[in-house]
Write an enzyme that holds these catalytic residues in place. Sequence first.
Site, mmCIF file in Angstrom:
data_model
loop_
_atom_site.group_PDB
_atom_site.id
_atom_site.type_symbol
_atom_site.label_atom_id
_atom_site.label_comp_id
_atom_site.label_asym_id
_atom_site.label_seq_id
_atom_site.Cartn_x
_atom_site.Cartn_y
_atom_site.Cartn_z
ATOM 1 N N SER A 1 0.757 -1.134 0.019
ATOM 2 C CA SER A 1 0.035 0.023 0.004
ATOM 3 C C SER A 1 0.763 1.324 0.146
ATOM 4 C CB SER A 1 -0.862 -0.257 1.310
ATOM 5 O OG SER A 1 -1.705 1.324 1.550
ATOM 6 N N MET B 1 -9.059 8.258 0.169
ATOM 7 C CA MET B 1 -9.959 8.709 1.489
ATOM 8 C C MET B 1 -10.494 10.161 1.278
ATOM 9 S SD MET B 1 -7.485 7.051 4.744
ATOM 10 C CE MET B 1 -6.746 5.710 4.430
ATOM 11 N N HIS C 1 -8.777 1.487 -3.572
ATOM 12 C CA HIS C 1 -9.353 1.432 -2.496
ATOM 13 C C HIS C 1 -10.295 2.458 -1.996
ATOM 14 C CE1 HIS C 1 -9.919 -0.056 2.287
ATOM 15 N NE2 HIS C 1 -11.255 0.141 1.426
ATOM 16 N N MET D 1 -12.263 4.738 0.060
ATOM 17 C CA MET D 1 -12.969 4.939 1.302
ATOM 18 C C MET D 1 -13.535 6.491 1.409
ATOM 19 S SD MET D 1 -9.882 3.299 3.414
ATOM 20 C CE MET D 1 -8.865 3.325 2.072
ATOM 21 N N MET E 1 -11.965 -5.976 5.527
ATOM 22 C CA MET E 1 -10.968 -4.949 6.443
ATOM 23 C C MET E 1 -10.629 -5.403 7.850
ATOM 24 S SD MET E 1 -10.337 -2.204 4.524
ATOM 25 C CE MET E 1 -9.422 -1.478 5.729
ATOM 26 N N SER F 1 2.744 -0.715 6.224
ATOM 27 C CA SER F 1 3.879 -0.235 7.126
ATOM 28 C C SER F 1 4.802 -1.513 7.195
ATOM 29 C CB SER F 1 3.260 0.176 8.404
ATOM 30 O OG SER F 1 2.335 -0.770 8.849
#
Length: 223
Positions: free
Chosen positions: A10, A39, A68, A70, A139, A200
């Site tokens: 990501s 987002m 993705h 959101m 999720m 991460s």
Amino acid sequence: MSNEIYIAPSVLSTDLERLAEQVTAVERGGADWIHVDVMDGHFVPNLTFGPALVAALRRVTELPLDVHLMVERPEWYIAPFADAGAAVFTFHPETTAHVHRQLEQVRACGMLAGLALNPGTPLSYAEEVIDDLDLLLIMTVNPGFPAQRYIPAITKKVRRARQLLAARGSRARLEVDGGIGRDTIAAVHQAGADTFVAGSAIFRSADPESEVEELRRRCYTVV
Ligand code: DX5
Ligand code: ZN
């Protein structure tokens, strides 16, 4: 029976000033997709990227771009992300009144259609549209931020999702997103996930390029 394992780093966890370099590194390392978190500051309390970033990534990597959303009203963004070069377009059912219509629209624009379910959102949302899904995203954290802790209770939901896909003869990929790393990937793989977003765990590791294969290898750790 799950599909081949896909690892989807990501870009939310890259150092943005080194975006191209870091994406190229994970591509060399064997990443399957590049995950892009969009987002809007409404559906989730954070702001990130739009189609312009996807268009830029399209010029940097050959890998499919797994977008993705959101955001509220994802229907407004289907064509812009398709035009920017997205391969997968995943949205949340709470963000639009017409989930089925939007899934059809996504496919009509030439992308794979994905539906994402938050930890508190029932699997039954997916049941109604299973034939229209190329991907089901479970999720494993509440969306909005990188580096959150995997919610262990969701492993059972992933298992139920795999059973649902199998029972309905669906070939949709089963993706998980949030807190996926060396210590969590095996259990969720064994529960039936086949596509793993990792932010991460990859980009904050000492060597993002080799971490991709390390995560793939860890899928087979005995849990
Ligand atoms: C969470 C995003 C994720 C995020 C995952 O809101 O949807 O894709 O980048 O980050 P990690 O892998 O650090 O939990
Ligand atoms: Zn995501």
